[in-house]
Write a protein that holds these residues in place. Structure first.
Motif, short mmCIF file in Angstrom:
data_model
loop_
_atom_site.label_atom_id
_atom_site.label_comp_id
_atom_site.label_asym_id
_atom_site.label_seq_id
_atom_site.Cartn_x
_atom_site.Cartn_y
_atom_site.Cartn_z
N SER A 37 9.35 10.97 7.71
CA SER A 37 8.94 12.20 8.40
C SER A 37 9.76 12.46 9.66
O SER A 37 9.71 13.56 10.21
CB SER A 37 7.46 12.14 8.76
N GLY A 38 10.51 11.48 10.12
CA GLY A 38 11.33 11.66 11.32
C GLY A 38 12.05 10.39 11.69
O GLY A 38 11.95 9.37 10.99
N ASP A 46 18.82 1.39 18.25
CA ASP A 46 18.83 1.32 16.79
C ASP A 46 17.92 2.43 16.26
O ASP A 46 16.88 2.73 16.86
CB ASP A 46 18.31 -0.03 16.30
N TRP A 47 18.30 3.01 15.12
CA TRP A 47 17.50 4.09 14.54
C TRP A 47 16.30 3.53 13.79
O TRP A 47 16.39 2.53 13.09
CB TRP A 47 18.36 4.95 13.63
N VAL A 48 15.18 4.21 13.95
CA VAL A 48 13.92 3.82 13.33
C VAL A 48 13.39 5.02 12.54
O VAL A 48 13.28 6.12 13.10
CB VAL A 48 12.88 3.39 14.39
N ALA A 49 13.08 4.80 11.26
CA ALA A 49 12.48 5.85 10.45
C ALA A 49 10.98 5.89 10.72
O ALA A 49 10.33 4.84 10.77
CB ALA A 49 12.74 5.60 8.97
N GLU A 50 10.46 7.08 10.89
CA GLU A 50 9.02 7.29 11.03
C GLU A 50 8.50 7.71 9.66
O GLU A 50 9.01 8.65 9.06
CB GLU A 50 8.76 8.38 12.06
N THR A 73 24.87 9.91 11.82
CA THR A 73 24.96 11.30 12.25
C THR A 73 23.59 12.00 12.18
O THR A 73 22.75 11.65 11.36
CB THR A 73 25.95 12.10 11.37
N ALA A 74 23.44 13.00 13.02
CA ALA A 74 22.21 13.80 13.00
C ALA A 74 22.04 14.48 11.65
O ALA A 74 20.94 14.54 11.10
CB ALA A 74 22.22 14.82 14.13
N ALA A 75 23.12 14.99 11.08
CA ALA A 75 23.06 15.64 9.77
C ALA A 75 22.64 14.65 8.68
O ALA A 75 21.85 14.99 7.79
CB ALA A 75 24.40 16.27 9.42
N GLY A 76 23.14 13.44 8.76
CA GLY A 76 22.77 12.41 7.79
C GLY A 76 21.29 12.07 7.86
O GLY A 76 20.61 11.95 6.84
N ARG A 77 20.78 11.93 9.09
CA ARG A 77 19.36 11.64 9.26
C ARG A 77 18.51 12.82 8.80
O ARG A 77 17.50 12.65 8.09
CB ARG A 77 19.06 11.26 10.70
N ARG A 78 18.91 14.04 9.16
CA ARG A 78 18.17 15.23 8.71
C ARG A 78 18.10 15.29 7.19
O ARG A 78 17.08 15.68 6.62
CB ARG A 78 18.83 16.51 9.24
N GLY A 79 19.18 14.90 6.54
CA GLY A 79 19.24 14.91 5.08
C GLY A 79 18.30 13.91 4.43
O GLY A 79 18.01 14.02 3.23
N ARG A 80 17.83 12.93 5.17
CA ARG A 80 16.91 11.91 4.64
C ARG A 80 15.44 12.22 4.91
O ARG A 80 14.56 11.54 4.39
CB ARG A 80 17.25 10.53 5.22
#
Length: 99
Positions: A37-38, A46-50, A73-80
């Motif tokens: 969800s975010g 480090d990046w953490v998926a919500e 990248t922000a676009a890569g994260r948005r795509g997930r």
């Protein structure tokens, strides 16, 4: 000797996921898929998926152990956003203790 030492290394989360939705080498509980969800960064950047369940999971790009170039990248994260990720904590809560 290297082969005997390899069993003491902690595998990456991605390497634990096997066909059939089971976490291999970590637990015998079924993996429970949850939607991403975010994202946010932790105190170490480090990046953490919500996840939709309220749990979180680190999603690091740390080759060769974890290859997740999309997290950079922000676009890569948005795509997930909206894609499924196995939640180990939901699996543990759903199954209760194993012994």
């Amino acid at each position: 000797m290297a082969a005997s030492c390899a069993r003491f290394l902690t595998p990456s989360f991605d390497s634990l996921i096997a066909a059939g939705g089971r976490l291999v080498g970590f637990t015998d509980r079924p993996a429970i898929e949850r939607r991403i969800s975010g994202f946010h960064q932790d105190e170490d950047a480090d990046w953490v998926a919500e996840l939709e369940c309220g749990h979180t999971q680190h999603v690091r790009h740390d080759p060769p152990w974890q290859v997740r170039e999309w997290v950079i990248t922000a676009a890569g994260r948005r795509g997930r956003i909206g894609t499924m990720l196995s939640c180990v904590l939901c699996a543990a809560e759903d199954s209760g203790p194993t012994m």
